[in-house]
Design a protein around this motif. Structure first.
Motif, PDB file in Angstrom:
ATOM      1  N   LEU A  22       0.060   3.163  -4.263  1.00  0.00           N
ATOM      2  CA  LEU A  22      -0.260   3.305  -2.842  1.00  0.00           C
ATOM      3  C   LEU A  22      -0.618   4.747  -2.497  1.00  0.00           C
ATOM      4  O   LEU A  22      -1.544   4.994  -1.722  1.00  0.00           O
ATOM      5  CB  LEU A  22       0.902   2.816  -1.981  1.00  0.00           C
ATOM      6  CG  LEU A  22       1.198   1.322  -2.061  1.00  0.00           C
ATOM      7  CD1 LEU A  22       2.457   0.985  -1.277  1.00  0.00           C
ATOM      8  CD2 LEU A  22       0.010   0.501  -1.582  1.00  0.00           C
ATOM      9  N   ARG A  23       0.081   5.701  -3.088  1.00  0.00           N
ATOM     10  CA  ARG A  23      -0.247   7.118  -2.850  1.00  0.00           C
ATOM     11  C   ARG A  23      -1.631   7.466  -3.391  1.00  0.00           C
ATOM     12  O   ARG A  23      -2.390   8.197  -2.768  1.00  0.00           O
ATOM     13  CB  ARG A  23       0.811   8.016  -3.491  1.00  0.00           C
ATOM     14  CG  ARG A  23       2.126   8.046  -2.751  1.00  0.00           C
ATOM     15  CD  ARG A  23       3.107   9.056  -3.379  1.00  0.00           C
ATOM     16  NE  ARG A  23       4.417   8.861  -2.827  1.00  0.00           N
ATOM     17  CZ  ARG A  23       5.429   8.252  -3.448  1.00  0.00           C
ATOM     18  NH1 ARG A  23       5.289   7.819  -4.692  1.00  0.00           N
ATOM     19  NH2 ARG A  23       6.590   8.107  -2.854  1.00  0.00           N
TER      20      ARG A  23
ATOM     21  N   VAL B 271      -4.180   5.410  -3.776  1.00  0.00           N
ATOM     22  CA  VAL B 271      -5.173   4.797  -2.891  1.00  0.00           C
ATOM     23  C   VAL B 271      -5.313   5.623  -1.616  1.00  0.00           C
ATOM     24  O   VAL B 271      -6.432   5.892  -1.169  1.00  0.00           O
ATOM     25  CB  VAL B 271      -4.805   3.335  -2.572  1.00  0.00           C
ATOM     26  CG1 VAL B 271      -5.697   2.773  -1.477  1.00  0.00           C
ATOM     27  CG2 VAL B 271      -4.894   2.482  -3.823  1.00  0.00           C
ATOM     28  N   LYS B 272      -4.204   6.046  -1.041  1.00  0.00           N
ATOM     29  CA  LYS B 272      -4.246   6.874   0.168  1.00  0.00           C
ATOM     30  C   LYS B 272      -5.036   8.156  -0.078  1.00  0.00           C
ATOM     31  O   LYS B 272      -5.816   8.584   0.772  1.00  0.00           O
ATOM     32  CB  LYS B 272      -2.826   7.210   0.621  1.00  0.00           C
ATOM     33  CG  LYS B 272      -2.748   8.071   1.853  1.00  0.00           C
ATOM     34  CD  LYS B 272      -1.293   8.428   2.147  1.00  0.00           C
ATOM     35  CE  LYS B 272      -1.165   9.634   3.003  1.00  0.00           C
ATOM     36  NZ  LYS B 272      -1.486  10.889   2.343  1.00  0.00           N
ATOM     37  N   ASP B 273      -4.888   8.753  -1.257  1.00  0.00           N
ATOM     38  CA  ASP B 273      -5.596   9.992  -1.578  1.00  0.00           C
ATOM     39  C   ASP B 273      -7.063   9.764  -1.944  1.00  0.00           C
ATOM     40  O   ASP B 273      -7.850  10.705  -1.930  1.00  0.00           O
ATOM     41  CB  ASP B 273      -4.892  10.726  -2.716  1.00  0.00           C
ATOM     42  CG  ASP B 273      -3.537  11.284  -2.295  1.00  0.00           C
ATOM     43  OD1 ASP B 273      -3.277  11.389  -1.070  1.00  0.00           O
ATOM     44  OD2 ASP B 273      -2.734  11.602  -3.187  1.00  0.00           O
TER      45      ASP B 273
ATOM     46  N   ASP C  15      -9.199   9.343   6.099  1.00  0.00           N
ATOM     47  CA  ASP C  15      -9.203   8.464   7.281  1.00  0.00           C
ATOM     48  C   ASP C  15      -9.132   6.992   6.892  1.00  0.00           C
ATOM     49  O   ASP C  15      -9.784   6.143   7.494  1.00  0.00           O
ATOM     50  CB  ASP C  15     -10.443   8.698   8.158  1.00  0.00           C
ATOM     51  CG  ASP C  15     -10.498  10.098   8.725  1.00  0.00           C
ATOM     52  OD1 ASP C  15      -9.423  10.676   8.965  1.00  0.00           O
ATOM     53  OD2 ASP C  15     -11.603  10.620   8.916  1.00  0.00           O
ATOM     54  N   LEU C  16      -8.337   6.685   5.877  1.00  0.00           N
ATOM     55  CA  LEU C  16      -8.213   5.315   5.404  1.00  0.00           C
ATOM     56  C   LEU C  16      -7.718   4.403   6.516  1.00  0.00           C
ATOM     57  O   LEU C  16      -6.742   4.700   7.206  1.00  0.00           O
ATOM     58  CB  LEU C  16      -7.229   5.252   4.223  1.00  0.00           C
ATOM     59  CG  LEU C  16      -6.956   3.871   3.641  1.00  0.00           C
ATOM     60  CD1 LEU C  16      -8.233   3.266   3.059  1.00  0.00           C
ATOM     61  CD2 LEU C  16      -5.869   3.949   2.593  1.00  0.00           C
ATOM     62  N   GLN C  17      -8.442   3.306   6.701  1.00  0.00           N
ATOM     63  CA  GLN C  17      -8.053   2.285   7.670  1.00  0.00           C
ATOM     64  C   GLN C  17      -7.867   0.971   6.910  1.00  0.00           C
ATOM     65  O   GLN C  17      -8.697   0.610   6.084  1.00  0.00           O
ATOM     66  CB  GLN C  17      -9.151   2.086   8.716  1.00  0.00           C
ATOM     67  CG  GLN C  17      -9.485   3.324   9.505  1.00  0.00           C
ATOM     68  CD  GLN C  17     -10.753   3.107  10.319  1.00  0.00           C
ATOM     69  OE1 GLN C  17     -11.010   2.022  10.824  1.00  0.00           O
ATOM     70  NE2 GLN C  17     -11.547   4.156  10.436  1.00  0.00           N
ATOM     71  N   LEU C  18      -6.777   0.285   7.186  1.00  0.00           N
ATOM     72  CA  LEU C  18      -6.526  -1.028   6.598  1.00  0.00           C
ATOM     73  C   LEU C  18      -6.454  -2.041   7.731  1.00  0.00           C
ATOM     74  O   LEU C  18      -5.699  -1.858   8.684  1.00  0.00           O
ATOM     75  CB  LEU C  18      -5.209  -1.049   5.832  1.00  0.00           C
ATOM     76  CG  LEU C  18      -5.064  -0.063   4.679  1.00  0.00           C
ATOM     77  CD1 LEU C  18      -3.671  -0.158   4.084  1.00  0.00           C
ATOM     78  CD2 LEU C  18      -6.106  -0.329   3.624  1.00  0.00           C
TER      79      LEU C  18
ATOM     80  N   TYR D 145     -10.510  -2.525   3.656  1.00  0.00           N
ATOM     81  CA  TYR D 145     -10.302  -1.084   3.477  1.00  0.00           C
ATOM     82  C   TYR D 145     -11.547  -0.370   3.988  1.00  0.00           C
ATOM     83  O   TYR D 145     -12.666  -0.781   3.675  1.00  0.00           O
ATOM     84  CB  TYR D 145     -10.133  -0.741   1.997  1.00  0.00           C
ATOM     85  CG  TYR D 145      -8.826  -1.136   1.388  1.00  0.00           C
ATOM     86  CD1 TYR D 145      -7.901  -0.168   1.006  1.00  0.00           C
ATOM     87  CD2 TYR D 145      -8.499  -2.467   1.162  1.00  0.00           C
ATOM     88  CE1 TYR D 145      -6.690  -0.518   0.425  1.00  0.00           C
ATOM     89  CE2 TYR D 145      -7.293  -2.828   0.585  1.00  0.00           C
ATOM     90  CZ  TYR D 145      -6.405  -1.852   0.219  1.00  0.00           C
ATOM     91  OH  TYR D 145      -5.213  -2.213  -0.359  1.00  0.00           O
TER      92      TYR D 145
ATOM     93  N   GLY E 119     -13.017   3.813   4.726  1.00  0.00           N
ATOM     94  CA  GLY E 119     -12.739   5.242   4.696  1.00  0.00           C
ATOM     95  C   GLY E 119     -13.811   6.005   3.941  1.00  0.00           C
ATOM     96  O   GLY E 119     -14.735   5.414   3.373  1.00  0.00           O
TER      97      GLY E 119
ATOM     98  N   CYS F 108     -12.585   7.156  -7.558  1.00  0.00           N
ATOM     99  CA  CYS F 108     -12.403   5.731  -7.280  1.00  0.00           C
ATOM    100  C   CYS F 108     -13.346   4.943  -8.182  1.00  0.00           C
ATOM    101  O   CYS F 108     -14.547   5.235  -8.217  1.00  0.00           O
ATOM    102  CB  CYS F 108     -12.694   5.436  -5.812  1.00  0.00           C
ATOM    103  SG  CYS F 108     -12.508   3.699  -5.368  1.00  0.00           S
TER     104      CYS F 108
END
Length: 111
Positions: free
Chosen positions: A23-24, A26-28, A32-35, A53, A55, A61
């Motif tokens: 999860l960390r 993916v956040k990185d 401005d990640l929006q789920l 997802y 951003g 990635c």
């Protein structure tokens, strides 16, 4: 999550710590990640989700170095829940679609 949680997706988390680390990561990957939880269904021990997802890519990635490009995609995640805890999960990200967005490749000839 259960202590003996198992992730059957390619990420292959084998513990709570592994799952939190994913999860960390993916956040990185995205600024401005929006789920957006588009769908959530359950039957017995199984829960299925479709999550959108969105951003800007800020970290590697799908093997693509950071581009700063906007991406939006739907991911599927299935969970088996026992006594209120996730014991197993199966996830799917549309890697070909994501890679195409990040590299500006077209997936179909008519696009």
């Amino acid at each position: 999550m259960a202590e003996d949680y198992v992730d059957h997706s390619p990420a292959g988390a084998c513990s709570n710590a592994d799952a939190l680390n994913i999860l960390r990561i993916v956040k990185d990957m995205f600024v401005d990640l929006q789920l957006v939880f588009e769908d959530v269904f359950s039957a017995g021990e199984l829960v299925t989700t479709r999550i959108q997802y969105k951003g800007y890519q800020a970290g590697e990635c799908c093997g693509v170095a950071p581009t700063g490009r906007w991406v939006a995609f739907d991911a599927l995640e299935n969970f088996r829940v026992v006594d209120g805890k996730i014991v197993e999960s199966w996830g799917y990200w549309p890697e070909a679609q994501i890679t195409a967005m990040l590299t500006e490749q077209r997936m179909f000839s008519w696009q």
